[in-house]
Write a protein that holds these residues in place. Structure first.
Motif, PDB file in Angstrom:
ATOM      1  N   ALA A  57       0.841  -1.208   0.000  1.00 28.88           N
ATOM      2  CA  ALA A  57       0.000   0.000   0.000  1.00 28.88           C
ATOM      3  C   ALA A  57       0.875   1.257   0.000  1.00 28.88           C
ATOM      4  N   ILE A  58       1.925   1.267   0.804  1.00 31.06           N
ATOM      5  CA  ILE A  58       2.833   2.417   0.850  1.00 31.06           C
ATOM      6  C   ILE A  58       3.519   2.602  -0.497  1.00 31.06           C
ATOM      7  N   ALA A  59       4.020   1.502  -1.067  1.00 34.11           N
ATOM      8  CA  ALA A  59       4.740   1.581  -2.343  1.00 34.11           C
ATOM      9  C   ALA A  59       3.828   2.057  -3.470  1.00 34.11           C
ATOM     10  N   ARG A  60       2.601   1.553  -3.486  1.00 34.60           N
ATOM     11  CA  ARG A  60       1.665   1.952  -4.557  1.00 34.60           C
ATOM     12  C   ARG A  60       1.264   3.415  -4.390  1.00 34.60           C
ATOM     13  N   LEU A  61       1.078   3.859  -3.152  1.00 43.94           N
ATOM     14  CA  LEU A  61       0.731   5.256  -2.903  1.00 43.94           C
ATOM     15  C   LEU A  61       1.850   6.178  -3.386  1.00 43.94           C
ATOM     16  N   LYS A  62       3.090   5.799  -3.091  1.00 38.12           N
ATOM     17  CA  LYS A  62       4.237   6.598  -3.543  1.00 38.12           C
ATOM     18  C   LYS A  62       4.316   6.648  -5.069  1.00 38.12           C
ATOM     19  N   LYS A  63       4.074   5.520  -5.697  1.00 37.17           N
ATOM     20  CA  LYS A  63       4.165   5.442  -7.160  1.00 37.17           C
ATOM     21  C   LYS A  63       3.061   6.260  -7.834  1.00 37.17           C
ATOM     22  N   LEU A  64       1.821   6.052  -7.394  1.00 35.70           N
ATOM     23  CA  LEU A  64       0.689   6.713  -8.045  1.00 35.70           C
ATOM     24  C   LEU A  64       0.694   8.219  -7.866  1.00 35.70           C
ATOM     25  N   TYR A  65       1.245   8.688  -6.740  1.00 39.22           N
ATOM     26  CA  TYR A  65       1.249  10.128  -6.470  1.00 39.22           C
ATOM     27  C   TYR A  65       2.606  10.762  -6.758  1.00 39.22           C
ATOM     28  N   ALA A  66       3.513   9.968  -7.350  1.00 36.29           N
ATOM     29  CA  ALA A  66       4.852  10.455  -7.728  1.00 36.29           C
ATOM     30  C   ALA A  66       5.528  11.160  -6.546  1.00 36.29           C
ATOM     31  N   ILE A  67       5.569  10.465  -5.412  1.00 35.67           N
ATOM     32  CA  ILE A  67       6.141  11.036  -4.189  1.00 35.67           C
ATOM     33  C   ILE A  67       7.660  10.878  -4.222  1.00 35.67           C
ATOM     34  N   PRO A  68       8.404  11.978  -4.110  1.00 33.42           N
ATOM     35  CA  PRO A  68       9.872  11.901  -4.165  1.00 33.42           C
ATOM     36  C   PRO A  68      10.467  11.069  -3.031  1.00 33.42           C
ATOM     37  N   GLU A  69      11.728  10.686  -3.197  1.00 30.56           N
ATOM     38  CA  GLU A  69      12.405   9.824  -2.234  1.00 30.56           C
ATOM     39  C   GLU A  69      12.592  10.482  -0.873  1.00 30.56           C
ATOM     40  N   ASN A  70      12.623  11.811  -0.844  1.00 32.19           N
ATOM     41  CA  ASN A  70      12.883  12.493   0.426  1.00 32.19           C
ATOM     42  C   ASN A  70      11.621  12.726   1.255  1.00 32.19           C
ATOM     43  N   TYR A  71      10.604  11.871   1.034  1.00 34.67           N
ATOM     44  CA  TYR A  71       9.357  11.933   1.801  1.00 34.67           C
ATOM     45  C   TYR A  71       9.066  10.574   2.430  1.00 34.67           C
ATOM     46  N   GLU A  72       8.447  10.615   3.590  1.00 36.80           N
ATOM     47  CA  GLU A  72       7.933   9.414   4.241  1.00 36.80           C
ATOM     48  C   GLU A  72       6.417   9.371   4.072  1.00 36.80           C
ATOM     49  N   VAL A  73       5.878   8.161   3.938  1.00 36.30           N
ATOM     50  CA  VAL A  73       4.431   7.962   3.933  1.00 36.30           C
ATOM     51  C   VAL A  73       4.055   7.225   5.211  1.00 36.30           C
ATOM     52  N   LEU A  74       3.157   7.812   5.988  1.00 39.96           N
ATOM     53  CA  LEU A  74       2.749   7.244   7.265  1.00 39.96           C
ATOM     54  C   LEU A  74       1.263   6.918   7.249  1.00 39.96           C
ATOM     55  N   PHE A  75       0.898   5.849   7.951  1.00 33.75           N
ATOM     56  CA  PHE A  75      -0.504   5.515   8.196  1.00 33.75           C
ATOM     57  C   PHE A  75      -0.775   5.727   9.683  1.00 33.75           C
ATOM     58  N   LEU A  76      -1.544   6.744  10.002  1.00 34.35           N
ATOM     59  CA  LEU A  76      -1.847   7.078  11.386  1.00 34.35           C
ATOM     60  C   LEU A  76      -3.337   6.910  11.659  1.00 34.35           C
ATOM     61  N   GLN A  77      -3.738   7.228  12.891  1.00 36.02           N
ATOM     62  CA  GLN A  77      -5.141   7.156  13.285  1.00 36.02           C
ATOM     63  C   GLN A  77      -5.565   8.508  13.859  1.00 36.02           C
ATOM     64  N   GLY A  78      -6.846   8.646  14.155  1.00 38.53           N
ATOM     65  CA  GLY A  78      -7.329   9.895  14.738  1.00 38.53           C
ATOM     66  C   GLY A  78      -7.874  10.894  13.747  1.00 38.53           C
ATOM     67  N   GLY A  79      -7.831  10.563  12.453  1.00 36.40           N
ATOM     68  CA  GLY A  79      -8.379  11.450  11.435  1.00 36.40           C
ATOM     69  C   GLY A  79      -7.607  12.747  11.287  1.00 36.40           C
ATOM     70  N   ALA A  80      -8.088  13.594  10.384  1.00 36.10           N
ATOM     71  CA  ALA A  80      -7.470  14.909  10.206  1.00 36.10           C
ATOM     72  C   ALA A  80      -7.571  15.729  11.484  1.00 36.10           C
ATOM     73  N   SER A  81      -8.600  15.463  12.286  1.00 35.13           N
ATOM     74  CA  SER A  81      -8.790  16.244  13.516  1.00 35.13           C
ATOM     75  C   SER A  81      -7.621  16.091  14.477  1.00 35.13           C
ATOM     76  N   LEU A  82      -7.020  14.901  14.548  1.00 37.47           N
ATOM     77  CA  LEU A  82      -5.828  14.749  15.387  1.00 37.47           C
ATOM     78  C   LEU A  82      -4.629  15.456  14.765  1.00 37.47           C
ATOM     79  N   GLN A  83      -4.596  15.528  13.440  1.00 31.88           N
ATOM     80  CA  GLN A  83      -3.515  16.254  12.776  1.00 31.88           C
ATOM     81  C   GLN A  83      -3.564  17.748  13.088  1.00 31.88           C
ATOM     82  N   PHE A  84      -4.781  18.281  13.319  1.00 39.79           N
ATOM     83  CA  PHE A  84      -4.885  19.679  13.734  1.00 39.79           C
ATOM     84  C   PHE A  84      -4.028  19.930  14.977  1.00 39.79           C
ATOM     85  N   THR A  85      -3.936  18.921  15.837  1.00 44.37           N
ATOM     86  CA  THR A  85      -3.160  19.015  17.069  1.00 44.37           C
ATOM     87  C   THR A  85      -1.698  18.646  16.849  1.00 44.37           C
ATOM     88  N   MET A  86      -1.453  17.540  16.128  1.00 43.01           N
ATOM     89  CA  MET A  86      -0.080  17.049  15.965  1.00 43.01           C
ATOM     90  C   MET A  86       0.810  18.039  15.220  1.00 43.01           C
TER      91      MET A  86
END
Length: 365
Positions: A57-86
């Protein structure tokens, strides 16, 4: 129901429509995944079978969205609402300011959380215009030493979206893409951090995708709880604790579906065409339907409109529901009507809604 396969015309704003073939594959594999004799929901997140799903899933996400090597892809929880805090917890350093561009309720909520950790400032806002438009580049003010600039790429409640993102130079640009991620091609290198709840375009609720530039990880604040540090999850390949395994499996299957459609460019063309069917009805209705967003700021994910006569609007929503359309009520904070035409909403559903709107106007004009 409105369709031949007994499926509703699903215009829910989220959780929202998923591709039928993905649901059918998940149904087929539900009790025995990959010959293991177990559901993906039953197996250890440390097992080889799950790890393969996770990493694919991580590899396909990077490929389909053309994500450069200097980025990490993370799977977190808590929705965007927790990101408002993080986001401010990790990156709003003492003595620094962070710039927030207000284009709707969700950016307001992000600003509110940032105030708990430092001094955010409003660098631009369209609130005075009832959030009908996206601020222009010359309206956006921020300082070169700001910790970051934050914006919301698509506004589900008001039906507006950024067409072009501001150039923030060396100031990290952080974007909430919850409602339009993977709906169109974007240049990932413009952003220091992208976050998105999966439940609009990428899968079921429960997974939050974070795309983060590696150099930003090095600027994390200290004394943050372990689970709320981005580096914790980057260092552990998003397996520090038990991840939402079924949600990640489903996300991977949705990504395969996107790939089979022809990738993000094909999805984008389809989205523009689908939304265009409904916008054309609004524009040609001679004021019977009134769109909320200004034309240059229209979202291709969330189409918001009103009918001038409030009683007629209620009748429209009632008749639409009877005809098999689901989720057309506007957000409770603003009312009106809203059609969310996310990636998995089929063309036939949008065509059916456009036809229904035309016929409703003919009957009640």
């Amino acid at each position: 129901m409105g369709t031949t396969n007994n499926r509703a015309y699903n215009f829910n704003a989220g959780p929202s429509a998923l591709p039928l073939e993905v649901l059918e594959k998940a149904q087929k594999e539900l009790v025995n995944f990959n010959g293991t004799g177990m559901s993906i929901m039953e197996m250890s997140h440390r097992s080889k079978d799950y790890e393969a799903v996770h990493n694919e899933a991580i590899a396909r996400l990077k490929k389909l969205y053309a994500i450069p090597e200097n980025y990490e892809v993370l799977f977190l929880q808590g929705g965007a609402s927790l990101q408002f805090t993080m986001v401010p917890m990790n990156f709003l350093q003492e003595g620094k300011k962070a710039s927030y561009i207000l284009t709707g309720v969700w950016s307001e909520k992000a600003l509110k959380e940032a105030k708990l950790f430092g001094e955010p400032v409003i660098s631009a806002s369209s609130k005075e215009n009832q959030y009908r438009n996206i601020p222009t580049s010359n309206e956006i003010k921020f300082d070169s030493d700001d910790a970051y600039v934050h914006l919301t790429s698509n506004n589900t409640i008001y039906g507006t979206a950024w067409r072009d993102f501001p150039d923030t130079g060396d100031v990290p640009l952080i974007v909430d893409m919850s409602s339009d991620i993977f709906s169109k091609a974007v240049d990932i290198s413009k952003f220091a951090l992208i976050y998105a709840g999966a439940q609009k375009n990428l899968g079921p609720s429960g997974v939050t995708v974070v795309i983060i530039r590696k150099d930003l990880l090095e600027k994390e604040n200290t004394n943050i709880p372990t689970m709320l540090k981005y580096s914790t999850h980057a260092d552990a390949n998003s397996l520090y604790n038990t991840p939402p395994t079924f949600g990640i499996y489903m996300l991977g299957e949705v990504l395969k579906w996107i790939e089979n459609q022809g990738g993000v460019p094909a999805i984008e063309r389809n989205n523009v065409e689908k939304a265009g069917l409904i916008y054309d009805v609004i524009d040609n209705s001679k004021g019977f339907y009134k769109g909320h967003a200004t034309e240059d700021s229209r979202s291709f994910m969330n189409i918001t409109f009103r009918i001038a006569d409030e009683e007629l609007e209620k009748q429209f929503l009632a008749e639409a529901k009877e005809a098999g359309f689901v989720g057309l009520n506007g957000h409770r904070s603003v009312g009106g009507c809203r059609a969310s035409t996310y990636n998995a909403v089929p063309f036939e559903a949008c065509k059916a809604l456009a036809d229904f709107m035309v016929e409703f106007q003919k009957k009640h004009q």
